[in-house]
Write a protein that holds these residues in place. Structure first.
Motif, short mmCIF file in Angstrom:
data_model
loop_
_atom_site.label_atom_id
_atom_site.label_comp_id
_atom_site.label_asym_id
_atom_site.label_seq_id
_atom_site.Cartn_x
_atom_site.Cartn_y
_atom_site.Cartn_z
N TYR A 1 -11.61 10.02 -11.64
CA TYR A 1 -10.38 10.67 -11.78
C TYR A 1 -9.36 9.88 -11.46
N SER A 2 -9.43 8.55 -11.88
CA SER A 2 -8.11 7.74 -11.65
C SER A 2 -7.25 7.76 -12.82
N ASP A 3 -6.24 7.53 -12.53
CA ASP A 3 -5.18 7.29 -13.67
C ASP A 3 -4.13 6.22 -13.34
N GLN A 4 -4.10 4.83 -13.67
CA GLN A 4 -3.25 4.02 -13.19
C GLN A 4 -2.32 3.14 -14.35
N ASP B 1 10.72 2.23 -4.35
CA ASP B 1 10.23 1.04 -3.73
C ASP B 1 8.59 1.09 -3.92
N THR B 2 7.96 2.24 -3.93
CA THR B 2 6.74 2.39 -4.29
C THR B 2 6.31 2.06 -5.73
N ILE B 3 7.25 2.47 -6.66
CA ILE B 3 6.83 2.10 -8.15
C ILE B 3 7.25 0.45 -8.21
N MET B 4 8.01 -0.01 -7.66
CA MET B 4 8.29 -1.33 -7.69
C MET B 4 7.09 -2.15 -7.07
N THR B 5 6.61 -2.04 -5.90
CA THR B 5 5.70 -2.71 -5.24
C THR B 5 4.21 -2.29 -5.60
N ARG B 6 4.13 -1.22 -6.31
CA ARG B 6 2.66 -0.94 -6.75
C ARG B 6 2.55 -1.59 -8.23
N LEU B 7 3.52 -1.59 -8.97
CA LEU B 7 3.32 -2.08 -10.22
C LEU B 7 3.47 -3.83 -10.14
N ARG B 8 3.82 -4.30 -8.80
CA ARG B 8 3.36 -5.61 -8.56
C ARG B 8 2.08 -6.13 -8.58
N THR B 9 1.03 -5.12 -8.24
CA THR B 9 -0.32 -5.30 -8.24
C THR B 9 -1.30 -5.22 -9.33
N LYS B 10 -2.42 -5.77 -9.07
CA LYS B 10 -3.56 -5.73 -10.14
C LYS B 10 -3.88 -4.37 -10.39
N GLY C 1 -1.93 -1.35 -9.95
CA GLY C 1 -0.93 -0.82 -10.65
C GLY C 1 -0.64 0.54 -9.66
N LEU C 2 0.38 1.38 -10.42
CA LEU C 2 0.65 2.75 -9.90
C LEU C 2 -0.19 3.70 -10.17
N ASP C 3 -0.54 4.63 -9.12
CA ASP C 3 -1.44 5.65 -9.11
C ASP C 3 -0.73 6.74 -9.60
N LEU C 4 -1.05 7.25 -10.82
CA LEU C 4 0.00 8.33 -11.40
C LEU C 4 -0.61 9.57 -11.11
N ARG C 5 -1.98 9.75 -10.56
CA ARG C 5 -2.24 11.01 -10.08
C ARG C 5 -1.39 11.11 -8.63
N TRP C 6 -1.41 10.16 -8.08
CA TRP C 6 -0.56 10.29 -6.78
C TRP C 6 1.06 10.55 -6.98
N GLY D 1 0.86 -1.07 0.01
CA GLY D 1 0.02 -0.04 0.07
C GLY D 1 0.81 1.28 -0.02
N LEU D 2 0.04 2.42 -0.44
CA LEU D 2 0.82 3.84 -0.06
C LEU D 2 0.72 4.18 1.18
N LYS D 3 2.08 4.36 1.74
CA LYS D 3 1.87 4.82 3.08
C LYS D 3 1.55 4.01 4.23
N SER D 4 1.34 2.76 3.96
CA SER D 4 1.05 2.06 5.01
C SER D 4 1.97 1.89 6.05
N THR D 5 1.47 1.31 7.04
CA THR D 5 2.08 1.09 8.32
C THR D 5 2.22 -0.22 8.88
N TRP D 6 3.47 -0.85 9.16
CA TRP D 6 3.43 -2.36 9.67
C TRP D 6 4.72 -2.11 10.79
N PHE D 7 4.02 -2.59 11.99
CA PHE D 7 5.21 -2.83 13.15
C PHE D 7 5.55 -4.12 13.12
N ALA D 8 6.92 -4.58 13.52
CA ALA D 8 7.41 -5.53 13.60
C ALA D 8 8.42 -5.98 14.71
#
Length: 599
Positions: free
Chosen positions: A561-564, A509-518, A520-525, A439-446
């Motif tokens: 208003y999406s652009d993926q 990292d964001t480009i790489m992980t988002r392009l892994r997903t169905k 895709g990468l949010d170009l508006r972001w 996710g974009l700006k997700s948080t995970w503790f570990a």
């Protein structure tokens, strides 16, 4: 000079893929599924497989551990669209598999539930179990200490604000080798349960930080043959509602070649127990397969695995009853420092487009003969079990995508498939924890050995050796106690930060992980970032060849208003390493316009 070297490195990664704008340019991509070496067996370990390198304990400087006041900040929780997860690393394995380079601790059969022994072995095993218990007690205490410090630090200046956990994930290693008391103690610490005898047992603290409810996905990784029916019942009673089973293969010869301990018989027995325990509906007092939420891991590209064998593997997976709600399919990666790394190093067919070279062939034959003598445990009648070719690996990937989608599974991430719920509930069986990583700006503790967390967009790592981790945890506790005594405003936890942390690495990292997903990468972001228009321009230039070849497509929807920017399935996923490398190369052409950008 540095910019030039980076540019040349990216072009090397692209290889012959930039030679021409023809399909031929992509057909001979070395190890197509590599994705810059991050699509590897097991994504887990606190997202360490998705994160950039972290500074090891021994090389951290003081400046790396002083800017941690963000741990007490609540800024990351203000956006309610952000998901929050909690990862716990349990490093125990019966032995290290031949492909594994994770932070694990081989414990043999120290767990008495993992195997049986003869009376002649009981003395030695008793000593082994005693050593395991001592180590487990120290490790459990270290994790609980880290959780306590984390919670106390986050509570600072937060008033009554609570954090809802969307996911808790016990990964490893093999968490099912840990004593049940360890798993229970960790869950109770995260929930801040208190022993209230007057109320009849444990109950959540009134001032608890983390909120956990029936919507929280709580997953535990388990290996076949490492748990009993009673253990599984106890695991369910603790609140763990999802099992991730490390199947890897339905072929005993291949499992043995991998160094796995379990057999195919163990796989079927484990799934039968999962069905019995998790299929029982307390309300209706009857069994219902729809209640069973489990995932299986499979690996393609294995020694001795051909295309027909992979097809059979997928068919057997869907013949399981109940069917798995989720499948994670990983392409085997040969890692340096592993047993496979020494056996199969440089034995890919990445030079298949080169002209015939007799000297290379003869050298390869000599190398093969040397290795046969060193690999008696995985020899077939005709020699060692060979690795599949890159073409065969590509077929395995493409077939899996088409086959599983035709059987009602959603290919929602490059290596992940989730069953589509056809009921009125339309429940999602995607891994909630993995989606936090992507996710974009997700948080995970570990917490735990080698675990990596992400707080406020920054990655924090733990030591990868058991002795180092326990010493580090003790130091955390000492510093925290001292800071409370003197009233210091500094974060008490000396959590190590990657010294190469930068806005560009985060962007990559964001480009790489988002392009892994169905999705895709949010170009508006992207366009809303500092210098977003320039970054967007370079991303589109870098993906231009992929778009021309039909491996990348851009979805613009004026209504929402999406652009993926998305990779096509399966071809775009298959060549994702080349596409992402091309984008990175464009971002590295000239970095001067980006100077001064903050994270």
């Amino acid at each position: 000079m540095q910019h030039k070297m980076k540019r040349e490195l990216q072009l090397v990664l692209l290889g012959i893929n930039l030679i021409s704008c023809s399909t031929f340019a992509f057909n001979y991509c070395p190890k197509p599924l590599n994705l810059l070496s991050i699509i590897k067996y097991k994504h887990g370990h606190g997202a360490s497989a998705l994160c950039s390198k972290v500074t090891p304990l021994s090389s951290c400087s003081e400046k790396d551990s002083t800017d941690n006041s963000q741990l007490a900040s609540s800024t990351y929780i203000e956006n309610h669209d952000n998901k929050v997860g909690f990862y716990v690393h349990i490093p125990y394995c019966r032995r290290r598999c031949r492909y594994c380079d994770f932070a694990i601790v081989p414990v043999g059969d120290a767990n008495p539930l993992s195997s049986t022994s003869t009376s002649s072995e009981s003395g030695a095993k008793s000593l082994q179990q005693s050593g395991f218990e001592k180590m487990n007690n120290a490790y459990t205490n270290a994790i609980l200490t880290e959780i306590d410090v984390l919670i106390d630090t986050l509570k600072k200046d937060r008033n009554s604000t609570k954090i809802h956990l969307d996911s808790i994930y016990f990964g490893g290693g093999t968490p099912s080798l840990a004593p049940l008391s360890t798993i229970q103690a960790i869950l109770q610490h995260i929930s801040e349960y208190e022993d209230r005898e007057e109320e009849g047992g444990f109950s959540p603290s009134d001032t608890r930080l983390f909120e956990i409810n029936n919507q929280t996905e709580i997953t535990m990784e388990m290996d076949p043959g490492t748990f009993t029916l009673q253990q599984l019942k106890s695991v369910k009673e603790m609140g763990i509602n999802r099992i991730s089973l490390g199947v890897q293969s339905f072929n005993d010869t291949i499992l043995n070649a991998l160094g796995r301990v379990h057999t195919v018989k163990d796989v079927y027995k484990s799934i039968s127990m999962i069905a019995e325990v998790y299929g029982y509906n307390e309300m209706s007092k009857r069994h219902d397969d729809a209640e069973v939420n489990y995932s299986i891991d499979l690996i393609s590209g294995l020694p001795g695995l051909d295309c027909a064998g992979w097809i059979e593997t997928l068919q057997k997976s869907l013949e399981l009853r109940p069917k798995p709600k989720h499948l994670s399919l990983y392409d085997l990666q040969i890692e340096t420092g592993t047993v496979f790394g020494s056996w199969y190093e440089n034995e890919d067919d990445s030079d298949q487009n080169e002209v015939d070279n007799t000297s290379k062939i003869e050298a390869a034959k000599r190398k093969q003969k040397r290795k046969i003598s060193n690999m008696p445990s995985i020899m077939s009648n005709n020699g060692i079990l060979p690795l599949p070719s890159a073409d065969d690996c590509a077929f395995m990937y493409k077939f899996a995508s088409g086959y599983l989608r035709s059987k009602g599974y959603e290919h929602y991430e490059i290596s992940s498939y989730a069953m589509l719920d056809k009921s009125k509930l339309k429940k999602s069986y995607r891994s909630q924890h993995n989606q936090i990583y992507w996710g974009l700006k997700s948080t995970w503790f570990a917490v735990g050995l080698g675990a990596t967390s992400c707080i406020n967009g920054r990655r924090y790592a733990r030591p990868r050796l058991m002795s180092d981790y326990i010493s580090w945890s003790n130091k955390v506790k000492e510093d925290f106690t001292l800071s409370k005594r003197i009233g210091s405003n500094l974060s008490p936890a000396p959590i190590w930060i990657d010294e190469d942390e930068s806005w560009k690495r985060d962007l990559e990292d964001t480009i790489m992980t988002r392009l892994r997903t169905k999705e895709g990468l949010d170009l508006r972001w992207i366009s809303n970032l500092n210098h977003g228009d320039l970054i967007l321009e370079r991303i589109l230039i870098g993906s231009e060849l992929g778009i021309k070849l039909g491996f990348v497509h851009r979805n613009v929807n004026d209504q929402d208003y999406s652009d993926q920017l998305c990779l096509t399935d399966p071809q775009g996923y298959l060549f994702s390493n080349s596409i992402i490398s091309s984008i990175f190369a464009e971002l590295n052409v000239d970095e001067s316009p980006f100077e001064g950008i903050n994270n």
